[in-house]
Every structure is written in structure tokens, then in C-alpha cells.
Design an enzyme around this catalytic site. Structure first.
Site, PDB file in Angstrom:
ATOM      1  N   ARG A 238       0.859  -1.116   0.213  1.00 19.92           N
ATOM      2  CA  ARG A 238       0.067   0.103   0.016  1.00 19.92           C
ATOM      3  C   ARG A 238       0.784   1.285  -0.054  1.00 19.92           C
ATOM      4  O   ARG A 238       2.120   1.170   0.738  1.00 19.92           O
ATOM      5  CB  ARG A 238      -0.842  -0.087   1.234  1.00 19.92           C
ATOM      6  CG  ARG A 238      -1.851  -1.093   1.209  1.00 19.92           C
ATOM      7  CD  ARG A 238      -3.186  -0.739   0.315  1.00 19.92           C
ATOM      8  NE  ARG A 238      -4.223  -1.429   0.393  1.00 19.92           N
ATOM      9  CZ  ARG A 238      -4.388  -2.509  -0.441  1.00 19.92           C
ATOM     10  NH1 ARG A 238      -3.569  -2.798  -1.444  1.00 19.92           N
ATOM     11  NH2 ARG A 238      -5.610  -3.303  -0.287  1.00 19.92           N
ATOM     12  N   GLU A 267      -4.295   7.889  -4.405  1.00 22.40           N
ATOM     13  CA  GLU A 267      -4.682   7.177  -5.369  1.00 22.40           C
ATOM     14  C   GLU A 267      -6.003   7.759  -5.960  1.00 22.40           C
ATOM     15  O   GLU A 267      -6.924   7.870  -5.157  1.00 22.40           O
ATOM     16  CB  GLU A 267      -4.782   5.729  -5.194  1.00 22.40           C
ATOM     17  CG  GLU A 267      -3.384   4.935  -4.879  1.00 22.40           C
ATOM     18  CD  GLU A 267      -3.096   3.704  -4.903  1.00 22.40           C
ATOM     19  OE1 GLU A 267      -4.416   3.029  -4.879  1.00 22.40           O
ATOM     20  OE2 GLU A 267      -2.332   3.078  -4.494  1.00 22.40           O
ATOM     21  N   HIS A 286      -2.203   0.722  -9.600  1.00 20.07           N
ATOM     22  CA  HIS A 286      -2.624  -0.211  -8.563  1.00 20.07           C
ATOM     23  C   HIS A 286      -3.319  -1.383  -9.426  1.00 20.07           C
ATOM     24  O   HIS A 286      -4.476  -1.436  -9.100  1.00 20.07           O
ATOM     25  CB  HIS A 286      -3.705   0.311  -7.584  1.00 20.07           C
ATOM     26  CG  HIS A 286      -3.715  -0.326  -6.292  1.00 20.07           C
ATOM     27  ND1 HIS A 286      -3.979   0.320  -5.134  1.00 20.07           N
ATOM     28  CD2 HIS A 286      -3.698  -1.626  -6.247  1.00 20.07           C
ATOM     29  CE1 HIS A 286      -4.031  -0.769  -4.242  1.00 20.07           C
ATOM     30  NE2 HIS A 286      -3.951  -2.020  -4.747  1.00 20.07           N
TER      31      HIS A 286
END
Ligand code: NAP
Ligand code: GLV
Length: 331
Positions: A238, A267, A286
């Protein structure tokens, strides 16, 4: 009467039919991610919800009195307020195992891409700049095979990365985890290492830990100074496991060589983020688990957890911190 659930992200027809066999449902049909206020409104009368990394807060739970289960279509669940879920007696589930190999492939693609400068050199060729260099040494990268990889987080995905590193690339592997893994040491010849020592010795440092209060900014100024100046950081965990400001400084100062990043503190990443301007940094949106097959398997697993959560009270993949609720939940 069937239990009522809400589906807060797009799903395939097959998964929708499966949920429909067991539950009455409404679903999010808007564009993009469901806004938090819409999610809160929709949860007022349902017993279960299927989400993908939606923020589960105490405020949301207070407005969802019938909620029994939140099924996350992801393995990471840092989006859950675990304390509040415990207090409200709401189960949280995730999708372990089905994505392990796919995420390990992606981690390795970042290792190879950064080491051999794939995105940077791809751009040079496409922009017609091949042949304009004084010296072909300007295309040199660094070897992955037989290098030393340090893996931080030796769980389900960490093990799949080890297999690739040891059997495919004959790398030395050091690892750090909360607990040591003697069976993996025996099986693959990997070596447990304190974090500092792992950082000092590794050519590639791969992060694949959950984001928790303990791992938040695990990699900061001090840790980058400890790494080799030729080393490459790979973050598939993360964004907030890394202090991004410190990473940018370390790259600018040459304290480490490069980075391969699938995840960011914010993000989608801001277009102004200096990391996006650095040739020695490979970036992805991601997509660790983002293959057709794996995402379909994750969604079906999330649907099964949702249905079991509202019909039996005992879904298969309750996150470990909430497993204590299962005794009270069974109906
Ligand atoms: P996992 O099986 O639970 O493994 C996590 C490992 O991290 C465990 O070995 C655990 O140690 C270790 N760990 C936890 N806290 C630690 C700490 N403070 N210091 C060192 N090690 C620590 O989880 P997984 O399925 O491999 O997934 C790991 C994470 O990857 C997920 O939580 C998610 O955030 C991320 N992920 C990202 C993507 C992506 O698309 N980029 C995709 C999937 C997963 P113990 O074994 O001792 O408990
Ligand atoms: C993806 O990031 C996941 O946690 O599954």
C-alpha cells in the site's frame, strides 16, 4: 424472505445472478467509485454489502443498523475501521489466496522493468531516439538473476515471490516478517533478517505487507539511507507503507537507484507527483491483481462471502482481527 444486500461496485452477470439467487439486492450503477454519502444512504436497510476498498468508518456503521457483513473484493483491508466493526458486531471479509500468483507476477514485472529500465528505454525507441546516444552503454541496466532480494512481509504473496526469485532467477532471498517462517527457510533456502540488515544487503527490496499502524511509513528517511545506493525499491503493498516524500528525496539524492511502484499514498496519483518525472521510477495504477481471471475469481469469492455472511453468519474469509465475532454471529 431473502436478505437484502447492496452491491457497491460493478460486477459480472454471473456474480450478480449468484447473489440474486440468495438475496434481494440493489446495486451502484453510477460512473466510477460510489460516493461515500451514497454508500451510507444505501446501507440504511441492508444486511450485507459488497465493496472494493470502500472506507468503512464508525459513522457509516452507525447509520447501518441491520448490517451483518461487509465483503471486500480485495485481500487488503486497511479500509476497514476494525475497532468500530468489532463494536458494531459487523463481520468483514476479504479475498485471500485467489490473487497470490497474479500479484507475485506483477511484483516481478516491476523488478524486471526497473532493473532493465524497460519503460524508460521503451520511450526512447518509440520517440525515435534510438541511435542518438554517444554510447550504447547508456542502455545498460542491472542484473536480476543471482542478485539479492529482500522481501518485507512473508505471507501468502511473499511466498509466491520467493518461488519466482529462488527457482526462476536463482536469487539470494532475505526476508522480514512479524514471525519467522522456518518451513519456508527449509523449503526455499531463504534467510530471516532484521529490517535494517535486509535493507543494507538487498539489491531489490520488495514490500508486500498489510498497511497497519505498525507498517505505516515503515520505509522512511532513515531506511532509505540504510539501503545500497544501487538498490531498487518495489512497492506492491500500500502506498502509505512508504513515506513518499522521503522516497522522492532519497531518489533525488541518489541514496537509492530506482523504484517500481504499483501503489501510492494518494490514488489516483497526482499528475504533479515528482515520482512521475523520474526515469528510474516505473509506475502502475494499482493493478497487482488486475487480470480478467483473477478479478473474476476475487469477485465470486467476495459474493460467496457476502451470501454466507447474510444467510449463515459464517462466511469463509473473515479477516483475522474479526474472527472473534463468529461465535456471536452464527444463526
Ligand atoms: P498476508 O498473507 O497476511 O501476509 C502479510 C505478511 O506481512 C505476513 O507474513 C505478516 O507477518 C507480515 N507483516 C504484518 N505486519 C508486519 C510488520 N509490522 N512487519 C513485518 N511484517 C509484517 O497478506 P498477503 O495476502 O500476502 O497480502 C499482503 C498485502 O499486500 C495486502 O495486505 C495488501 O495490502 C497488499 N496487496 C496489494 C495488491 C496490489 O494490487 N498492489 C494486491 C494484493 C495485496 P506474519 O506472517 O508474522 O503475520
Ligand atoms: C489489492 O490491492 C488487494 O488488496 O487485493
Amino acid at each position: 424472505m431473502k436478505p437484502k444486500v447492496y452491491i457497491a461496485r460493478p460486477i459480472s452477470k454471473e456474480v450478480e445472478e449468484y447473489i440474486g439467487e440468495h438475496c434481494d439486492y440493489r446495486k451502484w450503477e453510477g460512473k466510477g467509485k460510489i460516493p461515500q454519502e451514497v454508500l451510507m444512504e444505501e446501507l440504511k436497510d441492508v444486511e450485507g454489502v459488497l465493496v472494493q476498498n470502500a472506507s468503512v468508518t464508525n459513522e457509516l456503521l452507525e447509520q447501518a443498523p441491520k448490517l451483518k457483513v461487509i465483503s471486500n473484493s480485495a485481500v487488503g483491508y486497511d479500509s476497514f475501521d476494525l475497532k468500530a466493526m468489532k463494536q458494531h458486531g459487523v463481520l468483514g471479509t476479504h479475498t485471500p489466496f485467489v490473487l497470490d500468483e497474479t500479484v507475485a507476477d506483477l511484483a516481478f514485472s516491476l523488478v524486471l522493468a526497473t532493473a532493465r529500465r524497460v519503460p524508460e528505454l521503451n520511450n526512447i525507441v518509440k520517440q525515435g531516439k534510438w541511435g542518438k546516444q554517444k554510447d550504447s552503454r547508456q542502455f545498460f541496466g542491472t542484473d536480476v538473476h543471482h542478485a539479492t532480494m529482500g522481501i518485507v512481509g512473508m505471507g501468502r504473496i511473499g511466498e509466491k515471490i520467493v518461488r519466482r526469485a529462488r527457482l526462476g532467477f536463482e536469487m539470494e532471498v532475505l526476508y522480514n516478517s512479524r514471525t519467522s517462517k522456518p518451513e519456508l527457510e527449509e523449503k526455499y533456502g531463504i534467510v530471516y533478517s532484521e529490517l535494517d540488515s535486509l535493507l543494507e544487503k538487498s539489491d531489490f527490496v520488495v514490500l508486500i505487507v498489510p498497511l497497519t499502524p505498525e507498517t505505516h511509513h515503515l520505509m522512511g528517511e532513515e531506511q532509505f539511507k540504510t539501503m545500497k545506493d544501487s538498490a531498487i525499491l518495489i512497492n506492491c503493498a500500500r502506498g502509505a507503507v512508504v513515506d513518499e516524500k522521503a522516497l522522492i528525496e532519497a531518489l533525488e539524492k541518489g541514496e537509492i537507484y530506482g523504484a517500481g511502484l504499483d501503489v501510492f499514498e494518494q490514488e489516483p496519483v497526482s499528475p504533479d507527483n515528482p515520482l512521475l518525472q523520474m526515469d528510474q521510477v516505473a509506475v502502475l495504477p494499482h493493478i497487482g491483481s488486475a487480470t480478467e481471471k483473477t478479478r473474476a475469481a476475487m469477485l465470486m469469492k467476495a459474493a460467496e462471502n457476502l451470501v454466507a455472511g447474510v444467510t449463515t453468519g459464517v462466511p469463509e474469509n473473515v479477516v483475522k482481527e474479526l474472527q472473534g465475532l463468529l461465535e456471536d454471529e452464527a444463526i
